[in-house]
Design a protein around this motif. Structure first.
Motif, mmCIF file in Angstrom:
data_model
loop_
_atom_site.group_PDB
_atom_site.id
_atom_site.type_symbol
_atom_site.label_atom_id
_atom_site.label_comp_id
_atom_site.label_asym_id
_atom_site.label_seq_id
_atom_site.Cartn_x
_atom_site.Cartn_y
_atom_site.Cartn_z
ATOM 1 N N ARG A 263 -6.435 4.074 7.092
ATOM 2 C CA ARG A 263 -5.885 3.886 5.752
ATOM 3 C C ARG A 263 -6.520 2.660 5.096
ATOM 4 N N LEU B 161 -5.183 5.982 -1.976
ATOM 5 C CA LEU B 161 -4.333 4.810 -1.795
ATOM 6 C C LEU B 161 -4.576 3.808 -2.914
ATOM 7 N N MET C 186 0.856 -1.182 0.000
ATOM 8 C CA MET C 186 0.000 0.000 0.000
ATOM 9 C C MET C 186 0.896 1.237 0.000
ATOM 10 N N PRO D 210 1.090 5.538 -0.402
ATOM 11 C CA PRO D 210 0.365 6.792 -0.537
ATOM 12 C C PRO D 210 0.716 7.475 -1.848
#
Ligand SMILES: [Fe+2]
Length: 594
Positions: free
Chosen positions: A453, A18, A1, A3
């Protein structure tokens, strides 16, 4: 993952996009109950002074037979208990024995509608019977999957309808079903009451009577007059008229300072006509809820001692809020801290099918959802006709929030962010918790919460209001639930204690553990590995109607009245739908030993 920077067209409230989100489908899947306590494997050190039980509530069953729920909030309530004693931990869980659960189980199909799921007619009925079933009354669910609450020393599980269940916290058995409407004229209450130090409990609930919809402030005394007492002595402290009686606001909770209850009338609206006619139209209750960004948010202040509603209304831009952090009075101002989003449509994205997506489709769901951030509003308490207009009334140097009297009895407020830019990288903050026992309604310094997130929390955060810096606990591939602060026995400072959180993994079978963090440093002290799978989910309900013809006439008459905008009326369906919102989140409660 990883950003990625937001595109220029992305609004402020979608600050972090994301890619490559991990699928969490297994976290919203049905689980088996563990009705007898089982041992856990402790790693590290769990302080021996932690003696008590952590209770957790949330959806744990998402289908019956070939029927399944649509929305995360619809799942059947599953109660969890972590018992901590002398550094050891046991775990157990039970499904709430609600009427909804029992009826669904008996028929092995969903026979009671929930927030996002309309129960289908009995397949054994003929065409005409199926047609008539559309006119059946929808009853409020008793699937109390939102949280544990306390009244007069007893523990209840609650949703947002008129039904709660008293439960035994020792063995999680369902004891007694309690109906708010048998005691006061309300059609429900939130699952987030507030408590005074003496045990007096405050809550809020709507009523739908001949005068239209009302928001009601509720007070429940702390003492029982009889051992069988439940809500006896409960009173409606005051009622507030909605800006639009046929489109009242949805609210999940409210704020409370030492002397005031603060009701937040937000632009998440309930279309009562759509809600009342949902079965007739073959739609789920959730379709009657909508976000109206054209309307401002209004704060209503109610004096807890007199029940008087302040004539001064405090407005701010359209925001949605599910959980407040704290509220306290200081030098003639009320400081109101809460988690806010600039968009109120997130509720519609928590469909089970969305939560079970993977790859680009999952990323798309996340990246189109608004995140929540902690904000402070400063409300001047002494606004009179002499108060000057068009200037900032906030004289508190501790906050950059502004409040301006724009006309008689109207103050417009602009918030102060309670965070720096670094919180964007953690997806904002929700599930706020404080040292409630000592600092609720008081000036305070720390709060805790989950970073987002993902569609569920993926980190634990500790925010320091002194410098707006925060500490983080994060372990890749693990998803912590709402953090709970437990003070140490000799606590002196506000953060002397531990943080408890139930952590789940979507990839490791039986990868659940109870995490214990030092509340000062947010460093791990220990964890108790639980050898069973626990879901991250929620619940639902509906009950089949009674005399079909009578209800058909009733619905049509109500429909006519509503179309003419002359009245609104009592509809349990409204409160049934409200219950779904709360299910957004699983809630935890800490119980000290007796
Ligand atoms: Fe909540």
């Amino acid at each position: 993952m990883s950003p990625v920077k937001p595109k220029s067209s992305v609004k402020e409230h979608f600050p972090t996009r994301l890619r490559g989100l991990e699928t969490i489908a297994s976290l919203v899947s049905s689980a088996q109950e563990t009705p007898e306590p089982i041992s856990t494997e402790v790693q590290g050190i769990i302080p021996s002074w932690i003696n008590g039980r952590l209770l957790r509530n949330g959806p744990g069953k998402f289908e019956f037979g070939n029927t399944h729920y649509n929305h995360w909030f619809d799942g059947m309530a599953m109660l969890h208990q972590f018992k901590m004693e002398k550094g050891q931990v046991t775990y157990m869980s039970r499904f709430l024995q609600s009427d909804a659960y029992r009826k669904n189980s008996e028929k092995d199909r969903i026979v009671m509608s929930e927030f996002g799921t309309l129960a289908m007619p009995d397949p054994c009925k003929n065409f005409f019977q199926n047609f008539l079933s559309r006119f059946e009354k929808i009853e409020a669910t008793d699937n109390a999957s939102v949280g544990f609450v306390k009244y007069k020393g007893d523990y209840y599980v609650s949703t947002e309808t008129n039904f709660m269940h008293r439960v035994n916290p020792e063995n999680l058995e369902t004891v007694e079903k309690v109906d708010w409407s048998m005691f006061i004229a309300v059609n429900g209450a939130t699952a987030h009451p507030h408590y005074d130090p003496d045990g007096t409990t405050y809550n809020m609930g709507n009523s739908y009577g001949h005068k239209g919809a009302l928001y009601n402030i509720i007070r429940v005394p702390p003492e029982k007059t009889d051992t069988k007492d439940t809500l006896q002595g409960a009173k409606v402290l005051c009622s507030i008229v909605p800006a639009n009686k046929s489109h009242p606001s949805y609210y999940h909770s409210f704020a409370m300072s030492e002397n005031y209850v603060v009701f937040i009338e937000q632009p998440i609206k309930m279309d009562l006509l759509k809600i009342v006619t949902c079965r007739l139209r073959g739609k789920a209750l959730s379709e009657g809820i909508y976000w109206d960004p054209k309307q401002e948010t209004v704060f209503h202040l109610v004096d807890k001692h007199t029940g008087k509603v302040s004539p001064v209304k405090y407005h701010t831009k359209p925001i949605s809020t599910f959980h407040q952090i704290n509220a306290f009075e200081e030098d003639g101002f009320l400081m109101l801290d809460m988690c806010c989003s600039d968009d109120g449509q997130a509720i519609n994205n928590y469909l089970i099918q969305n939560l079970r997506k993977s790859g680009d489709a999952l990323d798309e769901v996340y990246n189109t959802m608004c995140r929540s951030f902690p904000r402070r509003f400063v409300l001047p308490l002494n606004v009179t006709s002499e108060t000057p207009s068009d200037q900032n009334l906030n004289t508190q140097t501790s906050s950059k929030a502004t409040c301006v009297k724009v006309c008689k009895d109207k103050v417009f407020c602009q918030h102060e962010d309670l965070h720096g830019d670094d919180l964007y990288e953690y997806g904002g903050l929700e599930f706020p918790q404080i040292n409630y026992g000592k600092y609720n309604t008081q000036p305070y310094r720390y709060f805790y919460g989950c970073g987002f997130r993902h569609l569920v929390g993926d980190s634990l955060l500790k925010m320091d209001l002194k410098d707006k810096m925060f500490k983080v606990w994060h372990q890749k591939g693990f998803y912590p639930s709402e953090p709970v602060f437990v003070p140490s026995p000799e606590a002196v400072e506000e953060d002397d204690g531990v943080i408890l959180s139930v952590v789940l993994s979507p990839t490791q079978d039986k990868g659940t553990f109870l995490l214990v963090l030092d509340a000062k440093t947010l460093e791990e002290l220990g964890r108790a590995n639980v050898p069973v799978n626990i879901p991250y989910g929620f619940h639902v309900y509906t009950e089949k109607g009674h005399t079909l013809q009578i209800h058909a006439i009733f619905i049509l008459i109500c429909y006519k009245f509503l179309c003419s905008q002359k009245t609104v009326f009592i509809v349990n369906a409204v409160t049934a739908c409200l219950s779904t919102f709360e299910n957004l989140f699983c809630f935890t409660t800490w119980i000290h030993p007796q």
